[in-house]
Design an enzyme around this catalytic site. Structure first.
Site, PDB file in Angstrom:
ATOM      1  N   ASP A  54      16.818  40.278 -20.661  1.00 24.09           N
ATOM      2  CA  ASP A  54      16.517  41.677 -20.328  1.00 24.09           C
ATOM      3  C   ASP A  54      17.802  42.497 -20.182  1.00 24.09           C
ATOM      4  OD1 ASP A  54      13.926  42.664 -20.164  1.00 24.09           O
ATOM      5  OD2 ASP A  54      13.522  41.671 -18.251  1.00 24.09           O
ATOM      6  N   LYS A  75       4.702  40.985 -25.289  1.00 22.08           N
ATOM      7  CA  LYS A  75       5.908  40.170 -25.462  1.00 22.08           C
ATOM      8  C   LYS A  75       5.530  38.768 -25.953  1.00 22.08           C
ATOM      9  CE  LYS A  75       8.429  42.905 -22.093  1.00 22.08           C
ATOM     10  NZ  LYS A  75       8.972  43.084 -20.736  1.00 22.08           N
ATOM     11  N   GLN A 132       9.103  40.226 -15.118  1.00 21.29           N
ATOM     12  CA  GLN A 132       8.576  41.571 -15.364  1.00 21.29           C
ATOM     13  C   GLN A 132       8.645  42.411 -14.091  1.00 21.29           C
ATOM     14  OE1 GLN A 132       7.737  42.663 -18.405  1.00 21.29           O
ATOM     15  NE2 GLN A 132       7.120  44.689 -17.699  1.00 21.29           N
TER      16      GLN A 132
HETATM   17  N1  GUN Z   1       9.356  46.857 -16.564  1.00 22.48           N
HETATM   18  C1  GUN Z   1       9.425  47.944 -17.376  1.00 22.48           C
HETATM   19  N2  GUN Z   1      10.240  47.698 -18.420  1.00 22.48           N
HETATM   20  C2  GUN Z   1      10.681  46.444 -18.283  1.00 22.48           C
HETATM   21  C3  GUN Z   1      11.550  45.623 -19.056  1.00 22.48           C
HETATM   22  O1  GUN Z   1      12.104  46.008 -20.083  1.00 22.48           O
HETATM   23  N3  GUN Z   1      11.747  44.367 -18.574  1.00 22.48           N
HETATM   24  C4  GUN Z   1      11.179  43.917 -17.424  1.00 22.48           C
HETATM   25  N4  GUN Z   1      11.455  42.681 -17.038  1.00 22.48           N
HETATM   26  N5  GUN Z   1      10.376  44.655 -16.694  1.00 22.48           N
HETATM   27  C5  GUN Z   1      10.131  45.913 -17.121  1.00 22.48           C
END
Ligand code: GUN
Length: 291
Positions: A119, A52, A96
């Site tokens: 998100d 990211k 996350q």
């Molecule tokens: N854990 C697995 N996929 C994601 C996601 O798209 N966003 C976040 N914040 N955590 C995750």
């Protein structure tokens, strides 16, 4: 059979975003800024967050990575979220997942300002998505819809079988696929761990979206000829031939399923890169909404 190249599409979209950022800067607007909170040292989460941060660079965004150890208290995390909510330079941020067990993920998600919830996990964004209002769409479902759109895959009136009912993928992608929109307008069936006759149902599917986190679950006998297969799985399986000692495996038995399909996503290089680029799109949207 056409391989759906998520890497190629995501590179195109990142270039489109970077061009829009240049335009914003030329108009005297501020550079979009995404922050990510990472708690602990889970290998998968470390990798996702690193991707990211790299994607932010490619899009011309500023990024801030905030790290905490596993033993952080819930209150410390809530305080940091409140600070990010109040920080005018931060356009959007993510926490996350998964979080350590002593921290309530739901409480954390609900503490995020919905206007910065890139998100799309806050109930306000989830609810708006469910009734088709403008919102931040959660990244993986949005990435899947984008792939279907860019490959001109017809979804109207098709039978789409979603495997898995997680809040992050299964539920929202089922919602989007049934929405009166294109891509969407599908007849959607959601199968999960309590579904007794999954193979019988998947054999009726024009489109299968596999998001249950069980490597190789979808086998060739479960797939009808010319089906479209979207594989969301990314389980780390041991692989002594790799330097890392593992490789990513999807929920679909790719080698045997691919020859039967009209379209299929590989793992890696299918849905994964699209998830990240959807987060970038949401961040751009957040920045544009503020500017
Ligand atoms: N854990 C697995 N996929 C994601 C996601 O798209 N966003 C976040 N914040 N955590 C995750």
């Amino acid at each position: 059979m056409t391989l759906i190249d998520g890497k190629k599409i995501s590179d195109q979209i990142k270039a489109e975003i970077a061009a829009q950022v240049e335009q914003m800067l030329a108009e005297g607007k501020k550079r979009p800024h995404l922050a990510a909170i990472l708690v602990g040292h889970d290998g998968g989460s470390e990798t996702y967050v690193a991707h990211k941060v790299k994607a932010c660079e490619q899009c011309g965004f500023k990024s801030t990575l905030i790290r905490f150890e596993d033993n952080i208290t819930e209150q410390t995390l809530l305080d940091r979220i409140a600070a990010l909510n109040a920080d005018p330079d931060i356009d959007g941020f993510i926490v996350q997942l998964p979080l350590p067990r002593h921290i309530s993920e739901q409480k954390i998600i609900e503490a995020i300002d919905p206007a910065k919830d890139v998100d799309g996990f806050h109930p306000q964004n989830v609810g708006r998505m469910a009734i088709g209002l403008p919102c931040f769409l959660s990244a993986t479902p949005a990435g899947i819809i984008e792939l279907l759109s860019r490959y001109n895959i017809d979804t109207r009136g098709k039978h789409c079988v979603v495997l898995g009912r997680s809040n992050i993928v299964g539920k929202p992608v089922a919602t989007l696929m049934m929405q009166k929109a294109a891509p969407g307008n599908a007849t959607v069936t959601v199968c999960h761990s309590a579904t007794p006759n999954i193979a019988e149902i998947t054999r009726q599917a024009d489109i299968i979206i596999a998001a249950l986190g069980q490597p190789g679950f979808v086998t060739a006998d479960m797939v009808k000829d010319q089906a479209v297969i979207i594989d969301v799985g990314t389980t780390r399986v041991p692989d002594p031939t790799r330097k890392s000692g593992f490789r990513l495996r999807g929920d679909v038995d790719f080698d045997n399923v691919a020859p039967r399909c009209s379209y299929i996503t590989p793992v890696p290089g299918g849905v994964g890169p699209m998830t990240i680029v959807s987060l970038m799109k949401n961040t751009l949207q957040a920045a544009q909404a503020k500017n």
